[in-house]
Design a protein around this motif. Structure first.
Motif, PDB file in Angstrom:
ATOM      1  N   MET A  34       0.869  -1.173   0.000  1.00  0.00           N
ATOM      2  CA  MET A  34       0.000   0.000   0.000  1.00  0.00           C
ATOM      3  C   MET A  34       0.905   1.221   0.000  1.00  0.00           C
ATOM      4  N   GLY A  35       0.465   2.243  -0.703  1.00  0.00           N
ATOM      5  CA  GLY A  35       1.323   3.403  -0.811  1.00  0.00           C
ATOM      6  C   GLY A  35       0.570   4.678  -1.090  1.00  0.00           C
ATOM      7  N   TRP A  36       1.313   5.737  -1.023  1.00  0.00           N
ATOM      8  CA  TRP A  36       0.793   7.073  -1.325  1.00  0.00           C
ATOM      9  C   TRP A  36       1.632   7.689  -2.432  1.00  0.00           C
ATOM     10  N   TYR A  37       0.953   8.279  -3.392  1.00  0.00           N
ATOM     11  CA  TYR A  37       1.578   9.011  -4.479  1.00  0.00           C
ATOM     12  C   TYR A  37       0.945  10.395  -4.508  1.00  0.00           C
ATOM     13  N   ARG A  38       1.616  11.310  -5.160  1.00  0.00           N
ATOM     14  CA  ARG A  38       1.047  12.655  -5.260  1.00  0.00           C
ATOM     15  C   ARG A  38       1.328  13.246  -6.647  1.00  0.00           C
ATOM     16  N   GLN A  39       0.463  14.155  -7.015  1.00  0.00           N
ATOM     17  CA  GLN A  39       0.609  14.829  -8.290  1.00  0.00           C
ATOM     18  C   GLN A  39       0.293  16.307  -8.125  1.00  0.00           C
ATOM     19  N   VAL A  48       5.359   8.863  -2.932  1.00  0.00           N
ATOM     20  CA  VAL A  48       5.615   9.520  -1.655  1.00  0.00           C
ATOM     21  C   VAL A  48       6.149   8.500  -0.653  1.00  0.00           C
ATOM     22  N   ALA A  49       5.399   7.422  -0.469  1.00  0.00           N
ATOM     23  CA  ALA A  49       5.800   6.393   0.486  1.00  0.00           C
ATOM     24  C   ALA A  49       5.031   5.114   0.211  1.00  0.00           C
ATOM     25  N   THR A  50       5.689   3.989   0.483  1.00  0.00           N
ATOM     26  CA  THR A  50       5.030   2.691   0.365  1.00  0.00           C
ATOM     27  C   THR A  50       5.342   1.844   1.591  1.00  0.00           C
ATOM     28  N   ILE A  51       4.479   0.862   1.810  1.00  0.00           N
ATOM     29  CA  ILE A  51       4.688  -0.072   2.916  1.00  0.00           C
ATOM     30  C   ILE A  51       4.190  -1.439   2.480  1.00  0.00           C
ATOM     31  N   THR A  52       4.997  -2.456   2.716  1.00  0.00           N
ATOM     32  CA  THR A  52       4.599  -3.810   2.352  1.00  0.00           C
ATOM     33  C   THR A  52       3.767  -4.431   3.465  1.00  0.00           C
ATOM     34  N   SER A  53       3.198  -5.580   3.159  1.00  0.00           N
ATOM     35  CA  SER A  53       2.407  -6.273   4.177  1.00  0.00           C
ATOM     36  C   SER A  53       3.279  -6.702   5.354  1.00  0.00           C
ATOM     37  N   GLY A  54       4.566  -6.816   5.129  1.00  0.00           N
ATOM     38  CA  GLY A  54       5.483  -7.171   6.205  1.00  0.00           C
ATOM     39  C   GLY A  54       5.999  -5.984   6.986  1.00  0.00           C
ATOM     40  N   GLY A  55       5.636  -4.779   6.551  1.00  0.00           N
ATOM     41  CA  GLY A  55       6.021  -3.586   7.290  1.00  0.00           C
ATOM     42  C   GLY A  55       7.228  -2.852   6.746  1.00  0.00           C
ATOM     43  N   ALA A  78      -4.449   2.124   5.316  1.00  0.00           N
ATOM     44  CA  ALA A  78      -3.113   2.709   5.356  1.00  0.00           C
ATOM     45  C   ALA A  78      -3.258   4.179   5.709  1.00  0.00           C
ATOM     46  N   SER A  79      -2.250   4.700   6.382  1.00  0.00           N
ATOM     47  CA  SER A  79      -2.268   6.101   6.780  1.00  0.00           C
ATOM     48  C   SER A  79      -0.944   6.750   6.445  1.00  0.00           C
ATOM     49  N   LEU A  80      -0.996   8.055   6.279  1.00  0.00           N
ATOM     50  CA  LEU A  80       0.212   8.834   6.032  1.00  0.00           C
ATOM     51  C   LEU A  80       0.186  10.029   6.969  1.00  0.00           C
ATOM     52  N   GLN A  81       1.062  10.013   7.951  1.00  0.00           N
ATOM     53  CA  GLN A  81       1.198  11.140   8.864  1.00  0.00           C
ATOM     54  C   GLN A  81       2.201  12.100   8.251  1.00  0.00           C
ATOM     55  N   MET A  82       1.769  13.322   8.016  1.00  0.00           N
ATOM     56  CA  MET A  82       2.613  14.315   7.370  1.00  0.00           C
ATOM     57  C   MET A  82       2.870  15.461   8.336  1.00  0.00           C
ATOM     58  N   ASN A  83       4.124  15.632   8.714  1.00  0.00           N
ATOM     59  CA  ASN A  83       4.526  16.701   9.622  1.00  0.00           C
ATOM     60  C   ASN A  83       5.448  17.673   8.917  1.00  0.00           C
ATOM     61  N   CYS A  95      -3.993   7.214  -2.926  1.00  0.00           N
ATOM     62  CA  CYS A  95      -3.688   5.940  -2.289  1.00  0.00           C
ATOM     63  C   CYS A  95      -3.583   4.865  -3.366  1.00  0.00           C
ATOM     64  N   ASN A  96      -2.633   3.987  -3.198  1.00  0.00           N
ATOM     65  CA  ASN A  96      -2.432   2.900  -4.153  1.00  0.00           C
ATOM     66  C   ASN A  96      -2.320   1.581  -3.401  1.00  0.00           C
ATOM     67  N   ALA A  97      -2.927   0.561  -3.961  1.00  0.00           N
ATOM     68  CA  ALA A  97      -2.783  -0.792  -3.431  1.00  0.00           C
ATOM     69  C   ALA A  97      -2.275  -1.676  -4.562  1.00  0.00           C
ATOM     70  N   GLU A  98      -1.153  -2.318  -4.315  1.00  0.00           N
ATOM     71  CA  GLU A  98      -0.478  -3.101  -5.351  1.00  0.00           C
ATOM     72  C   GLU A  98      -0.590  -4.587  -5.028  1.00  0.00           C
ATOM     73  N   ARG A  99      -0.862  -5.335  -6.062  1.00  0.00           N
ATOM     74  CA  ARG A  99      -1.033  -6.799  -5.938  1.00  0.00           C
ATOM     75  C   ARG A  99      -2.100  -7.135  -4.909  1.00  0.00           C
ATOM     76  N   VAL A 100      -3.319  -6.716  -5.243  1.00  0.00           N
ATOM     77  CA  VAL A 100      -4.475  -6.990  -4.417  1.00  0.00           C
ATOM     78  C   VAL A 100      -5.095  -8.299  -4.867  1.00  0.00           C
ATOM     79  N   TRP A 101      -5.118  -9.263  -3.970  1.00  0.00           N
ATOM     80  CA  TRP A 101      -5.760 -10.535  -4.269  1.00  0.00           C
ATOM     81  C   TRP A 101      -7.211 -10.460  -3.817  1.00  0.00           C
ATOM     82  N   SER A 102      -8.092 -10.588  -4.798  1.00  0.00           N
ATOM     83  CA  SER A 102      -9.530 -10.533  -4.551  1.00  0.00           C
ATOM     84  C   SER A 102     -10.165 -11.770  -5.162  1.00  0.00           C
TER      85      SER A 102
END
Length: 121
Positions: A34-39, A48-55, A78-83, A95-102
């Motif tokens: 899961m990740g965050w992108y911006r335009q 911007v940032a990504t995080i795998t299921s393993g952290g 998923a959350s993105l804390q921006m300071n 927000c992006n979700a990659e390789r979603v098994w449904s």
């Protein structure tokens, strides 16, 4: 069908903070990344940032030390804390979700509709 819904965008002054949230809904067995992108206007969409299921996390150099990504695998969120936000952080955040098994035979990539973040100087 899997859907991603973002929330938490808005207008903030330079130096302020915002927290973005993303919730995935639908029949979901797992999400690898899961990740965050911006335009920003006139610019290409960027990571911007990504995080795998393993952290494991990955950040753009421009946000390292200021942004923190997190996720809840059980809730598919998923959350993105921006300071310490800067005017150059102004963009639509996706927000992006990659390789979603449904329900399908192959995993899918999904995008949210985007949420506007505006940082005033």
């Amino acid at each position: 069908q899997v859907q991603l819904v973002e929330s938490g965008g808005g207008l903030v002054q330079s130096g302020g903070s915002l927290r973005l949230s993303c919730a995935a809904s639908g029949t979901i067995f797992s999400i690898y990344v899961m990740g965050w992108y911006r335009q920003a206007p006139g610019k290409q969409r960027e990571l911007v940032a990504t995080i795998t299921s393993g952290g494991s996390t990955n950040y753009a150099d421009s946000v390292k030390g200021r942004f923190t990504i997190s996720r809840d695998n059980a809730k598919n969120t998923a959350s993105l804390q921006m300071n310490s936000l800067k005017p150059e952080d102004t963009a639509v955040y996706y927000c992006n979700a990659e390789r979603v098994w449904s329900n399908g035979p192959i995993p899918a990539d999904c995008w949210g509709q985007g949420t506007q973040v505006t940082v005033s100087s």
